[in-house]
Design a protein around this motif. Sequence first.
Motif, PDB file in Angstrom:
ATOM      1  N   LYS A 148      43.438 103.891  88.777  1.00 42.13           N
ATOM      2  CA  LYS A 148      42.055 103.602  88.048  1.00 42.13           C
ATOM      3  C   LYS A 148      40.829 103.687  89.017  1.00 42.13           C
ATOM      4  N   GLN A 149      41.130 103.455  90.245  1.00 37.20           N
ATOM      5  CA  GLN A 149      40.118 103.488  91.371  1.00 37.20           C
ATOM      6  C   GLN A 149      39.836 105.056  91.483  1.00 37.20           C
ATOM      7  N   ASN A 150      40.741 105.865  91.956  1.00 38.18           N
ATOM      8  CA  ASN A 150      40.642 107.129  92.064  1.00 38.18           C
ATOM      9  C   ASN A 150      40.096 107.995  90.608  1.00 38.18           C
ATOM     10  N   ASN A 151      40.510 107.621  89.615  1.00 39.19           N
ATOM     11  CA  ASN A 151      40.151 107.964  88.416  1.00 39.19           C
ATOM     12  C   ASN A 151      38.449 107.968  88.185  1.00 39.19           C
ATOM     13  N   ALA A 152      37.904 106.742  88.450  1.00 39.33           N
ATOM     14  CA  ALA A 152      36.754 106.296  88.147  1.00 39.33           C
ATOM     15  C   ALA A 152      35.966 107.105  89.318  1.00 39.33           C
ATOM     16  N   ALA A 153      36.310 107.234  90.652  1.00 34.33           N
ATOM     17  CA  ALA A 153      35.629 107.818  91.679  1.00 34.33           C
ATOM     18  C   ALA A 153      35.547 109.488  91.181  1.00 34.33           C
ATOM     19  N   TYR A 154      36.305 110.081  90.480  1.00 37.25           N
ATOM     20  CA  TYR A 154      36.094 111.291  90.071  1.00 37.25           C
ATOM     21  C   TYR A 154      35.642 111.554  88.570  1.00 37.25           C
ATOM     22  N   GLY A 155      34.849 110.419  88.397  1.00 42.46           N
ATOM     23  CA  GLY A 155      34.207 110.680  86.932  1.00 42.46           C
ATOM     24  C   GLY A 155      35.223 110.430  85.604  1.00 42.46           C
ATOM     25  N   SER A 156      36.456 109.667  85.855  1.00 47.10           N
ATOM     26  CA  SER A 156      37.221 109.467  84.783  1.00 47.10           C
ATOM     27  C   SER A 156      37.534 110.376  83.953  1.00 47.10           C
ATOM     28  N   PRO A 157      38.279 111.525  84.380  1.00 44.09           N
ATOM     29  CA  PRO A 157      38.823 112.555  83.615  1.00 44.09           C
ATOM     30  C   PRO A 157      40.122 112.231  83.068  1.00 44.09           C
ATOM     31  N   LEU A 158      40.766 111.131  83.626  1.00 51.80           N
ATOM     32  CA  LEU A 158      42.288 110.963  83.024  1.00 51.80           C
ATOM     33  C   LEU A 158      42.295 109.990  81.954  1.00 51.80           C
ATOM     34  N   THR A 159      43.278 110.003  81.158  1.00 50.70           N
ATOM     35  CA  THR A 159      43.809 108.810  80.224  1.00 50.70           C
ATOM     36  C   THR A 159      44.957 108.206  81.017  1.00 50.70           C
ATOM     37  N   VAL A 160      44.677 106.982  81.399  1.00 51.82           N
ATOM     38  CA  VAL A 160      45.613 106.293  82.515  1.00 51.82           C
ATOM     39  C   VAL A 160      46.440 105.253  81.414  1.00 51.82           C
ATOM     40  N   VAL A 161      47.871 105.493  81.412  1.00 48.27           N
ATOM     41  CA  VAL A 161      48.482 104.817  80.831  1.00 48.27           C
ATOM     42  C   VAL A 161      49.502 103.898  81.795  1.00 48.27           C
ATOM     43  N   GLN A 162      49.676 102.682  81.467  1.00 51.29           N
ATOM     44  CA  GLN A 162      50.524 102.147  82.144  1.00 51.29           C
ATOM     45  C   GLN A 162      51.890 101.705  81.316  1.00 51.29           C
ATOM     46  N   ALA A 163      53.013 102.340  81.768  1.00 51.41           N
ATOM     47  CA  ALA A 163      54.260 102.230  80.932  1.00 51.41           C
ATOM     48  C   ALA A 163      55.306 102.701  81.778  1.00 51.41           C
ATOM     49  N   ASP A 164      56.397 102.763  81.052  1.00 54.26           N
ATOM     50  CA  ASP A 164      57.809 103.210  81.818  1.00 54.26           C
ATOM     51  C   ASP A 164      58.084 104.346  81.452  1.00 54.26           C
ATOM     52  N   VAL A 165      58.312 105.341  82.276  1.00 54.82           N
ATOM     53  CA  VAL A 165      58.847 106.759  81.916  1.00 54.82           C
ATOM     54  C   VAL A 165      60.126 107.013  81.344  1.00 54.82           C
ATOM     55  N   LEU A 166      60.902 105.832  81.459  1.00 51.83           N
ATOM     56  CA  LEU A 166      62.222 105.672  80.839  1.00 51.83           C
ATOM     57  C   LEU A 166      62.273 105.400  79.511  1.00 51.83           C
ATOM     58  N   GLU A 167      61.049 104.991  79.014  1.00 54.62           N
ATOM     59  CA  GLU A 167      61.037 104.533  77.599  1.00 54.62           C
ATOM     60  C   GLU A 167      59.728 105.215  76.834  1.00 54.62           C
ATOM     61  N   TRP A 168      58.823 105.869  77.739  1.00 48.55           N
ATOM     62  CA  TRP A 168      57.340 106.302  76.995  1.00 48.55           C
ATOM     63  C   TRP A 168      57.905 107.562  76.096  1.00 48.55           C
ATOM     64  N   GLN A 169      58.897 108.132  76.240  1.00 44.12           N
ATOM     65  CA  GLN A 169      59.198 109.413  75.587  1.00 44.12           C
ATOM     66  C   GLN A 169      59.030 108.962  74.052  1.00 44.12           C
ATOM     67  N   THR A 170      59.385 107.872  73.599  1.00 41.45           N
ATOM     68  CA  THR A 170      59.400 107.381  72.169  1.00 41.45           C
ATOM     69  C   THR A 170      57.817 107.436  71.738  1.00 41.45           C
ATOM     70  N   GLN A 171      57.047 107.417  72.472  1.00 34.45           N
ATOM     71  CA  GLN A 171      55.484 107.296  72.202  1.00 34.45           C
ATOM     72  C   GLN A 171      55.043 108.599  71.917  1.00 34.45           C
ATOM     73  N   CYS A 172      55.740 109.656  72.437  1.00 37.98           N
ATOM     74  CA  CYS A 172      55.145 111.121  72.447  1.00 37.98           C
ATOM     75  C   CYS A 172      55.477 111.751  71.206  1.00 37.98           C
ATOM     76  N   THR A 173      54.358 112.254  70.485  1.00 35.92           N
ATOM     77  CA  THR A 173      54.681 112.876  69.337  1.00 35.92           C
ATOM     78  C   THR A 173      55.104 114.464  69.531  1.00 35.92           C
ATOM     79  N   PRO A 174      56.079 115.184  68.621  1.00 35.88           N
ATOM     80  CA  PRO A 174      56.428 116.335  69.154  1.00 35.88           C
ATOM     81  C   PRO A 174      55.241 117.403  69.426  1.00 35.88           C
ATOM     82  N   GLU A 175      55.507 118.043  70.362  1.00 36.43           N
ATOM     83  CA  GLU A 175      54.811 118.981  70.930  1.00 36.43           C
ATOM     84  C   GLU A 175      53.215 118.852  71.137  1.00 36.43           C
ATOM     85  N   SER A 176      53.367 117.602  71.992  1.00 37.57           N
ATOM     86  CA  SER A 176      51.943 116.899  72.414  1.00 37.57           C
ATOM     87  C   SER A 176      51.371 117.588  73.647  1.00 37.57           C
ATOM     88  N   PHE A 177      51.919 118.063  74.399  1.00 42.05           N
ATOM     89  CA  PHE A 177      51.567 118.751  75.820  1.00 42.05           C
ATOM     90  C   PHE A 177      52.291 120.001  76.036  1.00 42.05           C
TER      91      PHE A 177
END
Length: 279
Positions: A148-177
């Motif tokens: 978050k500090q680094n994101n803020a330093a560069y103008g906050s271009p990122l959407t930061v998500v605190q989550a477990d990579v082993l579970e977050w796939q359930t939050q991804c809609t198909p073909e979203s990236f």
Amino acid sequence: MVNPIAFAVQRLEQAGIEDAAFDAMQLAKLVAGGTLPTQERPLTPQQEQQLAQLCERRARHEPLQYLCGEWDFYDLTLKVGPGVLIPRPDTEIVAQAAIDAAKPFGAAVRVLDLCSGSGAIALCAAKHVPGARVTALELSPQAVSYLKQNNAAYGSPLTVVQADVLEWQTQCTPESFEVIVSNPPYISQEEMQTLAPELSYEPRMALTAPQDGLAFYRHIAPAYFHALVPGGALIFEIGWKQAQPVMEICRAAGYAKVSMERDWGGNPRCVKARRPIAF
């Protein structure tokens, strides 16, 4: 009178620090406010004491990057410290691969950086791909703080998500990236015992993985397949012995155009794959 920088170099050499002169110079610049001391502008007694204290910490193999509090990566300067993985030059190959994969998709390309850590790869993509919508996912609260500090330093271009990579796939809609990139933990427990003592200061959860270091690849490749658009890119950083098994994991998960790139030292470092386009 003993030159404090020469004394610092000697102390670090005695402790077995590989590049003692470079480290001593970096620490001297740190205590002097960003510029090397000179005969005209020597260190003050207080600064000499600070340098000696920092050298003692470095002599115990505390990472130089943590002592400095920030480190350069690609063309960024990132805040780092205990609890976040230190960005390394080898990872610049992976960042470049993500940039190259994202650019052809044009404006508003969607990029997902899994196990983002300090945000090094995600911020490179955001900076060098105009209009990119970049999501940076990280589980560790300590790492998220730096992210978050680094994101803020560069103008906050990122959407930061605190989550477990082993579970977050359930939050991804198909073909979203269009691009998914990850520098996951990949060092085996056995290999960890043979590496530099500095690594003991870095977060173990960002370094080691079960199944000979392959556990995260075995999860991410199939679990996030649906989140990629057809023709979308999956990009992994890998350990130097992992090119063939990771490439096979990608092929088994249904990816095509699987390839490998080497880092500046000539070691296998990056595996790239594509979700096939259905005809």
